[in-house]
Design a protein around this motif. Structure first.
Motif, PDB file in Angstrom:
ATOM      1  N   VAL A  36       0.860  -1.176   0.000  1.00  0.00           N
ATOM      2  CA  VAL A  36       0.000   0.000   0.000  1.00  0.00           C
ATOM      3  C   VAL A  36       0.897   1.227   0.000  1.00  0.00           C
ATOM      4  O   VAL A  36       1.828   1.318   0.806  1.00  0.00           O
ATOM      5  CB  VAL A  36      -0.916   0.031   1.242  1.00  0.00           C
ATOM      6  N   ILE A  37       0.634   2.124  -0.927  1.00  0.00           N
ATOM      7  CA  ILE A  37       1.365   3.385  -0.941  1.00  0.00           C
ATOM      8  C   ILE A  37       0.369   4.518  -1.094  1.00  0.00           C
ATOM      9  O   ILE A  37      -0.671   4.361  -1.727  1.00  0.00           O
ATOM     10  CB  ILE A  37       2.434   3.453  -2.049  1.00  0.00           C
ATOM     11  N   ARG A  38       0.686   5.625  -0.476  1.00  0.00           N
ATOM     12  CA  ARG A  38      -0.147   6.825  -0.634  1.00  0.00           C
ATOM     13  C   ARG A  38       0.537   7.716  -1.649  1.00  0.00           C
ATOM     14  O   ARG A  38       1.652   8.205  -1.412  1.00  0.00           O
ATOM     15  CB  ARG A  38      -0.312   7.540   0.690  1.00  0.00           C
ATOM     16  N   ALA A  39      -0.114   7.864  -2.804  1.00  0.00           N
ATOM     17  CA  ALA A  39       0.528   8.585  -3.902  1.00  0.00           C
ATOM     18  C   ALA A  39      -0.494   8.959  -4.964  1.00  0.00           C
ATOM     19  O   ALA A  39      -1.639   8.500  -4.944  1.00  0.00           O
ATOM     20  CB  ALA A  39       1.609   7.694  -4.523  1.00  0.00           C
ATOM     21  N   ASP A  40      -0.031   9.750  -5.891  1.00  0.00           N
ATOM     22  CA  ASP A  40      -0.746  10.020  -7.129  1.00  0.00           C
ATOM     23  C   ASP A  40      -0.377   8.874  -8.065  1.00  0.00           C
ATOM     24  O   ASP A  40       0.807   8.690  -8.375  1.00  0.00           O
ATOM     25  CB  ASP A  40      -0.277  11.369  -7.683  1.00  0.00           C
ATOM     26  N   ILE A  41      -1.337   8.098  -8.509  1.00  0.00           N
ATOM     27  CA  ILE A  41      -1.044   6.918  -9.318  1.00  0.00           C
ATOM     28  C   ILE A  41      -0.351   7.265 -10.627  1.00  0.00           C
ATOM     29  O   ILE A  41       0.331   6.428 -11.215  1.00  0.00           O
ATOM     30  CB  ILE A  41      -2.316   6.078  -9.551  1.00  0.00           C
ATOM     31  N   ALA A  66      -0.134  -1.349 -10.566  1.00  0.00           N
ATOM     32  CA  ALA A  66      -0.592  -0.374  -9.576  1.00  0.00           C
ATOM     33  C   ALA A  66      -2.081  -0.147  -9.775  1.00  0.00           C
ATOM     34  O   ALA A  66      -2.524   0.219 -10.871  1.00  0.00           O
ATOM     35  CB  ALA A  66       0.160   0.939  -9.732  1.00  0.00           C
ATOM     36  N   PHE A  67      -2.857  -0.380  -8.729  1.00  0.00           N
ATOM     37  CA  PHE A  67      -4.309  -0.201  -8.752  1.00  0.00           C
ATOM     38  C   PHE A  67      -4.717   1.053  -7.988  1.00  0.00           C
ATOM     39  O   PHE A  67      -4.254   1.261  -6.862  1.00  0.00           O
ATOM     40  CB  PHE A  67      -5.017  -1.361  -8.040  1.00  0.00           C
ATOM     41  N   PRO A  68      -5.650   1.826  -8.534  1.00  0.00           N
ATOM     42  CA  PRO A  68      -6.324   2.843  -7.719  1.00  0.00           C
ATOM     43  C   PRO A  68      -7.420   2.138  -6.914  1.00  0.00           C
ATOM     44  O   PRO A  68      -7.640   0.934  -7.085  1.00  0.00           O
ATOM     45  CB  PRO A  68      -6.931   3.770  -8.771  1.00  0.00           C
ATOM     46  N   THR A  69      -8.105   2.872  -6.081  1.00  0.00           N
ATOM     47  CA  THR A  69      -9.234   2.304  -5.345  1.00  0.00           C
ATOM     48  C   THR A  69     -10.469   2.422  -6.245  1.00  0.00           C
ATOM     49  O   THR A  69     -11.117   3.460  -6.308  1.00  0.00           O
ATOM     50  CB  THR A  69      -9.441   3.042  -4.013  1.00  0.00           C
ATOM     51  N   ILE A  70     -10.747   1.356  -6.971  1.00  0.00           N
ATOM     52  CA  ILE A  70     -11.792   1.359  -7.996  1.00  0.00           C
ATOM     53  C   ILE A  70     -13.169   1.601  -7.365  1.00  0.00           C
ATOM     54  O   ILE A  70     -13.516   0.983  -6.359  1.00  0.00           O
ATOM     55  CB  ILE A  70     -11.772   0.037  -8.785  1.00  0.00           C
TER      56      ILE A  70
END
Length: 172
Positions: free
Chosen positions: A7-12, A120-124
């Motif tokens: 888990v990373i906090r970032a701009d995808i 890398a997935f965003p939170t869909i």
């Protein structure tokens, strides 16, 4: 094989490292929009839009159905491909969780077809589509864990603190 999940906090669109695939939480039209979709189209440049237009012209004239996935070039993104998926719009009275699960499974299937080792997935569906964050992150983690894939590394990219906390809780 089960991939490592981070888990990373970032701009995808600006992860600071190369990944094979960036997943786009797209709309069915595939021609850009708001949120993650708009950011990917803006940062990736006109090559992504051109590839999406070609898909609409040829194989997807009615758009990409919810729960499906398709790959295009990544344009100017630091990735080899973008895999577009259309998440369901959350509705309190209709259970669409299988469609959300399908988004993750189908993206991993496409990643395997591409030979991708990292994704890398965003939170869909957790943005404008209104899916409750705790449930969206739980579905993401459970589905990635349960789906056989050749991918070695899955990044779950949290766009805010709520997503980061949701992923943390789901990972245990």
């Amino acid at each position: 094989m089960s991939p490592s999940i981070e888990v990373i906090r970032a701009d995808i669109t600006a992860l600071g490292e190369h990944v094979d695939v960036i997943v786009n939480a797209a709309n069915s039209g595939l021609l850009g929009g708001g949120g993650v979709d708009g950011a990917i189209h803006r940062r990736g440049g006109p090559e992504i839009l051109a590839a999406c237009r070609e898909l609409r012209r040829t194989t997807l004239p009615d758009g990409l159905p919810a729960g499906s996935a398709v790959a295009t070039t990544a344009g100017g993104l630091d990735a080899d491909w973008v895999v577009h998926t259309v998440g369901p719009v959350w509705a309190k009275t209709i259970d669409k969780s299988e469609t959300l699960v399908s988004c993750y499974r189908e993206c991993l299937r496409v990643c395997d077809e591409l030979g991708a080792a990292s994704v890398a997935f965003p939170t869909i569906s957790a943005g404008i589509y209104g899916w409750p964050m705790a449930d969206a992150t739980r579905v993401a983690v459970e589905t990635v864990r349960a789906t056989p894939t050749q991918a070695e590394r899955v990044l779950l990219v949290a766009f805010n603190e709520a997503a980061e906390q949701g992923y943390g809780a789901a990972l245990g």
